[in-house]
Design a protein around this motif. Structure first.
Motif, short mmCIF file in Angstrom:
data_model
loop_
_atom_site.label_atom_id
_atom_site.label_comp_id
_atom_site.label_asym_id
_atom_site.label_seq_id
_atom_site.Cartn_x
_atom_site.Cartn_y
_atom_site.Cartn_z
N TRP A 72 1.26 -1.64 -0.15
CA TRP A 72 -0.85 0.24 0.08
C TRP A 72 1.07 0.99 -0.33
CZ3 TRP A 72 -4.79 1.24 -1.28
CH2 TRP A 72 -5.34 2.09 -0.18
N CYS A 76 0.18 8.14 -2.73
CA CYS A 76 -0.21 7.95 -3.66
C CYS A 76 -1.61 7.61 -3.02
CB CYS A 76 -0.49 7.63 -5.15
SG CYS A 76 0.41 5.77 -5.29
N SER A 77 -1.41 6.90 -1.94
CA SER A 77 -3.20 5.72 -1.68
C SER A 77 -3.34 4.93 -2.45
CB SER A 77 -4.75 6.39 -1.17
OG SER A 77 -4.36 7.35 -0.17
N GLN A 78 -2.87 4.19 -2.81
CA GLN A 78 -2.73 3.27 -4.09
C GLN A 78 -2.49 1.62 -3.56
OE1 GLN A 78 -5.43 3.14 -6.53
NE2 GLN A 78 -5.34 5.21 -6.10
N SER A 79 -2.75 0.38 -3.55
CA SER A 79 -1.91 -1.08 -3.96
C SER A 79 -1.54 -0.98 -4.94
CB SER A 79 -3.11 -2.22 -3.78
OG SER A 79 -3.09 -3.47 -3.65
#
Length: 113
Positions: A72, A76-79
């Motif tokens: 995570w 950028c708050s993405q997996s």
């Protein structure tokens, strides 16, 4: 080579379960090992071949499934998919990625007699 101690731990686990679940032989072992677990698979296979001799798992077929690494990205708050523990985020390039999977190792399944 820590793979030898991991292999010894697997055999100990098998022996403990054999006593509690009353089986005498392990025919096949399925391991699930994360890409980020820090385990050299060829060294683990070699170690298992050595430490299973003259045990209940002597001659057992060993299957290894590799779990891909993912994390995570805090920036950028993405997996995201990662292939090493300290990889940069492939989307934003920042090094703020927390591992969310791919660092595990477990005995997933056994075939026993």
């Amino acid at each position: 080579m820590h793979e030898m101690s991991i292999a010894e731990g697997i055999v100990q686990l098998l022996e403990d379960h054999a006593r509690s679940q009353h089986f005498s032989r392990v025919k096949q072992i399925w391991l699930s090992i994360g890409e980020l677990a820090g385990i050299e698979l060829s060294a683990l296979r070699f170690s298992l071949d050595v430490v299973t001799r003259d045990t209940l798992a002597d001659g057992a077929i060993i299957h290894i499934d590799t779990v891909p690494g993912s994390g995570w990205c805090l920036a950028c708050s993405q997996s995201v998919a990662i292939h090493a523990r300290f990889d940069a985020c492939p989307l934003c390039g920042k090094h703020q990625v927390q591992v969310s999977s791919g660092d595990e190792m477990r005995v997933a399944e056994l075939e026993v007699d």
